[in-house]
Design an enzyme around this catalytic site. Sequence first.
Site, mmCIF file in Angstrom:
data_model
loop_
_atom_site.group_PDB
_atom_site.id
_atom_site.type_symbol
_atom_site.label_atom_id
_atom_site.label_comp_id
_atom_site.label_asym_id
_atom_site.label_seq_id
_atom_site.Cartn_x
_atom_site.Cartn_y
_atom_site.Cartn_z
ATOM 1 C CB CYS A 118 -99.939 -32.227 58.595
ATOM 2 S SG CYS A 118 -98.623 -32.015 57.377
ATOM 3 C CB CYS A 119 -99.277 -37.277 60.345
ATOM 4 S SG CYS A 119 -97.786 -36.630 61.122
ATOM 5 C CB CYS A 201 -91.550 -34.077 57.859
ATOM 6 S SG CYS A 201 -92.636 -35.215 56.977
ATOM 7 C CB CYS A 204 -92.163 -32.620 62.183
ATOM 8 S SG CYS A 204 -93.603 -31.721 61.577
ATOM 9 C CB CYS A 229 -96.755 -40.061 62.089
ATOM 10 S SG CYS A 229 -96.131 -41.670 61.605
HETATM 11 S S1 SF4 Z 1 -94.192 -35.140 60.237
HETATM 12 FE FE1 SF4 Z 1 -94.821 -32.963 60.138
HETATM 13 S S2 SF4 Z 1 -94.672 -32.300 57.974
HETATM 14 FE FE2 SF4 Z 1 -94.539 -34.591 58.065
HETATM 15 S S3 SF4 Z 1 -96.582 -35.262 57.685
HETATM 16 FE FE3 SF4 Z 1 -96.406 -35.142 59.931
HETATM 17 S S4 SF4 Z 1 -97.012 -33.042 60.542
HETATM 18 FE FE4 SF4 Z 1 -96.743 -33.089 58.285
#
Ligand code: SF4
EC number: 1.8.4.10
Length: 253
Positions: A118-119, A201, A204, A229
């Site tokens: 996701c990151c 985010c 998170c 991340c």
């Molecule tokens: S911090 Fe969480 S929601 Fe944001 S990009 Fe990374 S995994 Fe995705």
Amino acid sequence: MSELLTPELDAKVANTIAVLQQAAAENSDTGLVFANSLGAEDVVITDLISKHTPQIGMFVLDTGRLPEETLKLLTDVQALYGNLKVQVFYPEAADVEEYVQSNGVNAFYESQAMRKGCCFVRKIKPLKRALANRQAWITGLRREQSVTRDEIGFKEFDEGNGIDKFNPLADWTEADIWAYIRAHKVPYNALHDQHYPSIGCAPCTRAVAEGEDVRAGRWWWENPETRECGLHSGAPANKDEAKPVNVMDFLPK
Ligand code: SF4
């Protein structure tokens, strides 16, 4: 010396300005950029750039999952500092669609691999676009922030991105950051007043308890040594920019 800061902090401010000036002198205006996360460190750098090196441009990564408070701060910063050049980068819609349709909207809670996926889609790929054709970037990293950052220098070579990286706040403490923000009335994220020392985010990030590490509220379900991340850990780029991201292509095998 500022009447509101200690001599020690005033010296750090002077050094930070010198690092920013060095970065500006060594790079063209388009070759240098500040990665502005809108965190407490980065509003300090924003204020210093506006006052001393406004030729330095900056960008914000809007992942699509940022808290409302962060989006409000972005609007406030753009309104307050009219002399700054602020670009906002977003994830590619096709990448987000594929990740969410394949894995679910909150798959990052399921495993570290899914979280990094996701990151990658929401942060790393937009970062690569933001840093394309740059010679150097500026960050608000500090040594005391985490075990993964305790050896950073004011200037270093970022092997992951192949460009120089300036960390002008490397030796600042958390107390230094807040002393500067208060003394100069710098706008900051309202979540900081609700026990969120480090903000990413919304899904998170959580508030931390008294005495917890400042980054304990980031990806709190993971081991502290893996809580990055990839923005600052040299994560590999997806070389084929035209191909929609399949999360399984870049997750650890
Ligand atoms: S911090 Fe969480 S929601 Fe944001 S990009 Fe990374 S995994 Fe995705």
